[in-house]
Write a protein that holds these residues in place. Structure first.
Motif, PDB file in Angstrom:
ATOM      1  N   ILE A 115      70.239  97.233 146.125  1.00  0.00           N
ATOM      2  CA  ILE A 115      69.601  96.060 146.950  1.00  0.00           C
ATOM      3  C   ILE A 115      67.991  96.088 147.489  1.00  0.00           C
ATOM      4  N   ASP A 116      66.970  96.305 147.167  1.00  0.00           N
ATOM      5  CA  ASP A 116      66.094  96.884 147.450  1.00  0.00           C
ATOM      6  C   ASP A 116      65.247  97.759 148.031  1.00  0.00           C
ATOM      7  N   PHE A 117      65.661  98.272 146.435  1.00  0.00           N
ATOM      8  CA  PHE A 117      65.717 100.159 146.224  1.00  0.00           C
ATOM      9  C   PHE A 117      63.741 100.466 146.442  1.00  0.00           C
ATOM     10  N   ASP A 118      63.130  99.640 146.056  1.00  0.00           N
ATOM     11  CA  ASP A 118      61.558  99.620 145.928  1.00  0.00           C
ATOM     12  C   ASP A 118      61.219  99.692 147.590  1.00  0.00           C
ATOM     13  N   THR A 168      70.519 101.996 152.097  1.00  0.00           N
ATOM     14  CA  THR A 168      70.681 100.399 150.970  1.00  0.00           C
ATOM     15  C   THR A 168      71.696  99.803 150.917  1.00  0.00           C
ATOM     16  N   SER A 169      71.662  98.764 150.343  1.00  0.00           N
ATOM     17  CA  SER A 169      72.547  98.382 150.288  1.00  0.00           C
ATOM     18  C   SER A 169      73.462  98.126 148.180  1.00  0.00           C
ATOM     19  N   VAL A 170      74.536  98.377 148.066  1.00  0.00           N
ATOM     20  CA  VAL A 170      75.064  98.109 147.054  1.00  0.00           C
ATOM     21  C   VAL A 170      75.690  96.855 146.824  1.00  0.00           C
ATOM     22  N   LEU A 171      75.080  95.974 145.725  1.00  0.00           N
ATOM     23  CA  LEU A 171      76.188  95.041 145.543  1.00  0.00           C
ATOM     24  C   LEU A 171      76.031  94.748 143.843  1.00  0.00           C
ATOM     25  N   ASP A 172      76.993  94.458 143.447  1.00  0.00           N
ATOM     26  CA  ASP A 172      77.659  94.090 141.767  1.00  0.00           C
ATOM     27  C   ASP A 172      77.495  95.781 140.933  1.00  0.00           C
ATOM     28  N   GLY A 173      77.588  97.233 142.037  1.00  0.00           N
ATOM     29  CA  GLY A 173      77.279  98.187 141.282  1.00  0.00           C
ATOM     30  C   GLY A 173      75.512  98.383 141.476  1.00  0.00           C
ATOM     31  N   SER A 218      68.915  88.669 145.838  1.00  0.00           N
ATOM     32  CA  SER A 218      68.611  89.704 145.537  1.00  0.00           C
ATOM     33  C   SER A 218      69.481  90.441 144.898  1.00  0.00           C
ATOM     34  N   ARG A 219      70.394  89.715 143.988  1.00  0.00           N
ATOM     35  CA  ARG A 219      71.365  89.932 143.551  1.00  0.00           C
ATOM     36  C   ARG A 219      70.800  90.378 141.782  1.00  0.00           C
ATOM     37  N   LYS A 220      69.758  89.128 141.106  1.00  0.00           N
ATOM     38  CA  LYS A 220      69.013  89.127 140.561  1.00  0.00           C
ATOM     39  C   LYS A 220      68.228  90.485 140.181  1.00  0.00           C
ATOM     40  N   ALA A 221      67.942  90.556 141.678  1.00  0.00           N
ATOM     41  CA  ALA A 221      66.364  91.970 141.273  1.00  0.00           C
ATOM     42  C   ALA A 221      66.935  92.891 141.708  1.00  0.00           C
ATOM     43  N   ALA A 222      68.138  93.177 141.710  1.00  0.00           N
ATOM     44  CA  ALA A 222      69.149  94.679 141.754  1.00  0.00           C
ATOM     45  C   ALA A 222      68.495  95.090 140.833  1.00  0.00           C
ATOM     46  N   ILE A 223      68.462  97.204 141.070  1.00  0.00           N
ATOM     47  CA  ILE A 223      68.639  97.696 140.358  1.00  0.00           C
ATOM     48  C   ILE A 223      69.426  98.731 139.917  1.00  0.00           C
ATOM     49  N   LYS A 283      61.198  90.957 155.464  1.00  0.00           N
ATOM     50  CA  LYS A 283      59.983  91.199 155.119  1.00  0.00           C
ATOM     51  C   LYS A 283      60.452  89.715 153.646  1.00  0.00           C
ATOM     52  N   ALA A 284      61.535  89.818 153.141  1.00  0.00           N
ATOM     53  CA  ALA A 284      62.189  89.592 151.847  1.00  0.00           C
ATOM     54  C   ALA A 284      62.534  88.196 152.266  1.00  0.00           C
TER      55      ALA A 284
END
Length: 286
Positions: free
Chosen positions: A44-47, A36-41, A281-286, A212-213
């Motif tokens: 990304i796409d964890f679910d 899983t990638s990490v951007l801005d801490g 992806s940045r907008k949706a990141a958790i 998919k995304a």
């Protein structure tokens, strides 16, 4: 700085992390993984990765080591402990060990092993490789038939990357029965006009979360998507090509088996899809 890793319920320095020599992930490659990638801490796409992990575990009749909520907490904790702003989280689940080597699965109730660690990758989103584009070779696909299960059986893909490196290129696309399956660690695409072509989902390829995304975003951008078999020759005759993966996002391809695509620079559709994917992806990141 020594990384903090997670092994079977414990956070500890990487220098102190151990796993049994009888673990089936080590002896049999009896294990699955996710990156899983990490951007801005943020993740990304964890679910999507968590759902695919469960699918892989179910396909191999392997027990889940923890709940999705617990897994999210572990990932977030590792990002915090290791100060990751841009990078990756690697997760591996094995069938565990009952204390010896045997082809037969361990006794029912044997706990699985779970390992997670981070990789710090400053500049991941602004990769120079994406500005340059990748040069690809083709190789025969001789992997096992269940490539939709994300197992740790990565010897041949690793060999493929080394074949590409030896040829002075960046990566390889695998070919089976005359048709491209996928890259060594990514899904493969070409673009002709306003149409993106990629192989359809089946047991022949990994069901990419980034794939998919990106295909959804492409359709939202009024691009046509064709999921069908295609050859290296078709891709060589294309306007542009690219790959997708969790660690490289959208990677333009500028050469296939020595044939330059377009003017030999990343194409506009691949560049735009990379921009859209990173932005959304940045907008949706958790």
């Amino acid at each position: 700085m020594t990384r903090t890793v997670y092994v079977n319920g414990t956070y500890l320095p990487e220098t102190e992390a151990t796993i049994s020599i009888f673990d089936r992930g080590f002896l049999m490659a009896d294990a699955v993984y996710e990156v899983t990638s990490v951007l801005d801490g943020k993740l990304i796409d964890f679910d999507g990765h968590a759902m695919r992990l469960k699918r892989s575990l179910d396909a191999l009749d392997m027990a889940e080591p923890c709940s999705t909520k617990e897994l999210l907490d572990i990932c977030r904790k590792l990002v915090e402990l290791n100060g990751i702003d841009e990078g990756l989280i690697y997760l591996q689940v094995t069938r565990g060990s009952d204390g010896d080597r045997d082809f037969v699965f361990p006794a029912e109730g044997t706990p699985p092993s779970i390992v997670l660690f981070t990789q710090n990758k400053p500049g991941l989103a602004d990769s120079p490789a994406a500005q340059k584009g990748a040069r690809i070779i083709s190789i025969d696909d001789i992997r096992w038939g269940r490539r939709d299960i994300k197992t740790v059986q990565l010897l041949y893909p690793s060999m493929g990357k080394m074949m590409a490196k030896k040829a002075g290129c960046d990566d390889a696309w695998m070919v089976e029965d005359g048709y491209v399956t996928e890259g060594t660690s990514n899904n493969a695409y070409f673009v002709k006009g306003n149409t993106i072509v990629t192989r359809p989902l089946s047991s022949d390829i990994l069901h990419g979360i980034t794939r998919k995304a990106v295909l959804r975003m492409a359709q939202e951008a009024q691009l046509k998507v064709e999921e069908r078999l295609f050859t290296i020759q078709e891709a060589q005759a294309a306007d542009e090509a690219f790959t997708t993966s969790a660690s490289a996002f959208v990677m333009p391809v500028v050469e296939i088996d020595g044939v330059r695509l377009g003017d030999g620079t990343p194409g506009p559709i691949a560049r735009r899809l990379r921009e859209i994917y990173l932005e959304e992806s940045r907008k949706a990141a958790i």
